[in-house]
Enzyme design. Structure first.
Site, short mmCIF file in Angstrom:
data_model
loop_
_atom_site.label_atom_id
_atom_site.label_comp_id
_atom_site.label_asym_id
_atom_site.label_seq_id
_atom_site.Cartn_x
_atom_site.Cartn_y
_atom_site.Cartn_z
N GLY A 332 -67.68 11.48 -22.97
CA GLY A 332 -67.83 10.10 -23.40
C GLY A 332 -66.70 9.21 -22.89
N CYS A 453 -58.08 12.91 -33.54
CA CYS A 453 -58.98 12.53 -34.64
C CYS A 453 -58.46 13.11 -35.95
CB CYS A 453 -60.40 12.99 -34.37
SG CYS A 453 -60.56 14.77 -34.04
#
Length: 550
Positions: A332, A453
């Site tokens: 991505g 994250c």
């Protein structure tokens, strides 16, 4: 008299004068402002008060005159008393003067109230009613505030339960006790029990949060230390809810407006993700599978979380550069970098897991990125004889995943202190290798973006502060317009002051996955002298990298 012939007959008709314009053509009355409401529209006369108003005025005037007479009589009595008794006369004179002043004040206040009543009489009924409603609302709010203060003062002190009562599994009872304990901790001096310490309240809070949300003891302790007590429940509740589905427009093949129109025609309800992104769209609902539309298969968009757009935006790759994505799968961020480079320059996409490179290659082909090269190396060894001299490097390091608990609830019970230490050690090795891959003399770059994250300090600020001590780098602004500032101090730890330039993102404040973004700039290709001396130590991370697994 005139003669008019109608239908073959002669008829004598009297001449009539023209009466003027018709009813619709008559000039309308001009608009009158509120201040001129007392003037008649046709200018005949002004408004004059009626009999009742005049009668009320006479009554007010008589009352004021009577008050004046009473005040003068009291003053005369005070003077007489002063003549009779000189000792106590001064006090009486002062009291009479004060009373006269008060009554004069009443006189003026009565006159002021008369003027206010005249103004009220000149206002429209709607205005008078609105003013009454505002006054009533203000009184009710004041009474509610007083009632809340009284309840707070009169409420009983919350008593901590016994150890046997902590084993209850009733969700409502647990939630009620959690809120009560948080309320006491927010105002501990006033609301605590005299014989209880803060540690005891925190112990009860951790125990209840573990049973209510299903976390292990270590992770709950980390969150209690990390977040203010006022935000703790908000973060835990937001981590239970999945984030909205977001997609990124592939600017190599289409524009966001054209893509939105095509998806709306297929029954997709979507909106722009926000002012901070020009390519993001948030999907509320869809009548078709969003990952199987013709536009998706043609590479017009990529299913990508909102938080994963931020590291690439901070990296800001330019055309004709040599850039590296060290942990690239599933692609991505790599395809986003390629779109910003407009298929110019060179883009190296690396990932240590060979199985994940299949998805990386597929997404690169589908999105139409032609300047990318895929490789499979251990990121810790890239700078040692494999490849280096990049203008920009993106390191989205593997982490514990404490910012994406909504996607992977197993994090609640699977992550322990050893797991966090292992991740932190691996991240320190990767960030040093990423810095060594950079070229400090690059005319356009020399930048590294480090992201995770995770919301834990051990994987974020601690790692960046370690890189500042081990290499010639500095923290620079990320260029992101929103986000919380990074921690400069956390419990007993103290970090570099420039750590304030890093950015944190939380699910309960930004409605996206928990994320950390830091941007570093390399200003020298040499290694500090103290680091060279430390390499001889066996415990230095660069010497035992073979003992760790990626």
């Amino acid at each position: 008299v005139t003669t008019r012939v109608e239908m073959g007959r002669k008829r004598e008709v009297l001449e009539t004068r023209k009466r003027g314009p018709g009813r619709r053509a008559r000039k309308q009355a001009p608009f009158v402002l509120q201040s001129d409401a007392t003037q008649d529209v046709r200018g005949v006369r002004k408004w004059t008060p009626g009999g009742r108003i005049l009668q009320r005025r006479r009554k007010r005037v008589t009352k004021t005159l009577a008050k004046k007479e009473r005040a003068t009589s009291r003053a005369e009595r005070g003077e007489d008393a002063e003549r009779k008794d000189n000792g106590s006369g001064e006090l009486e004179m002062l009291s009479s003067a004060e009373s006269s002043d008060l009554e004069m004040g009443d006189e003026f206040s009565s006159l002021g109230s008369a003027e206010e009543e005249e103004e009220e009489g000149s206002k429209l009924p709607v205005e008078r009613a609105a003013r009454k409603l505002d006054q009533r609302k203000a009184r009710e709010e004041k009474m509610d505030q007083e009632e809340k203060e009284d309840l707070m003062n009169e409420c009983d002190v919350f008593e901590l339960p016994a150890v046997s009562e902590l084993e209850t599994r009733d969700p409502q009872a647990l939630l009620h006790r959690i809120k009560e304990v948080l309320h006491v901790l927010c105002n501990f001096k006033k609301l605590r029990q005299a014989c209880r310490s803060r540690k005891e309240y925190l112990f009860v809070l951790r125990s209840d949060l573990m049973h209510y949300y299903g976390y292990n003891e270590f992770l709950i302790g980390q969150f209690v230390d990390l977040f203010p007590l006022s935000e703790l429940l908000e973060f835990l509740d937001a981590s239970e809810v999945e984030r909205p589905v977001t997609i990124r427009t592939n600017t190599l093949k289409t524009r966001r407006r054209d893509l939105a129109q095509a998806l709306i025609a297929r029954g997709v309800n979507l909106d722009p993700i926000g002012k901070w992104s020009k390519v993001g769209l948030v999907v509320y609902e869809s009548q078709v599978p969003i990952g199987a539309t013709p536009e998706y298969l043609a590479g017009h968009y990529m299913l990508q979380g909102a938080s994963s757009l931020l590291p690439v935006m901070a990296l800001a790759p330019q055309e004709n550069e040599r850039n590296l994505d060290m942990c690239a799968a599933p692609g991505g961020k790599t395809t986003y970098i390629g779109a910003l480079m407009r298929n110019t320059g060179m883009l190296v996409a690396n990932d240590a897991n060979k199985a994940r490179t299949k998805a990386l290659v597929a997404n690169i082909h589908r999105m139409g990125v032609h300047n990318a090269t895929v490789c499979c190396y251990d990121g810790r060894k890239l700078s040692t004889g494999v490849i280096s001299g990049f203008d920009r490097v993106l390191l989205d390091a593997p982490c514990s995943g404490t910012g994406v608990i909504a996607k992977d609830p197993s994090v609640k019970t699977s992550k322990t202190e050893k797991d966090i230490q292992r991740c932190s050690h691996l991240q320190k090795e990767l960030i040093l290798s990423a810095i060594d891959c950079l070229d400090a003399h690059s005319s356009t770059g020399g930048y590294l973006v480090y992201s995770t994250c995770s919301v834990l300090v051990e994987e974020n600020e601690w790692v960046v502060d370690y890189a500042l001590n081990m290499r010639h780098v500095k923290v620079v602004p990320t260029g992101l317009e929103f986000g919380s500032h990074g921690y400069v101090k956390y419990r007993e730890k103290r970090f570099h002051p420039s750590m304030d330039l890093t950015r944190r993102f939380y699910p309960h404040t930004h409605n996206m996955d928990g994320f950390f973004v830091a941007k570093l700039q390399k200003f020298s290709n040499t290694v500090p002298a103290h680091v060279k001396a430390m390499k001889k130590d066996r415990n230095f991370p660069e010497n035992n990298e073979d003992n760790e697994s990626d």
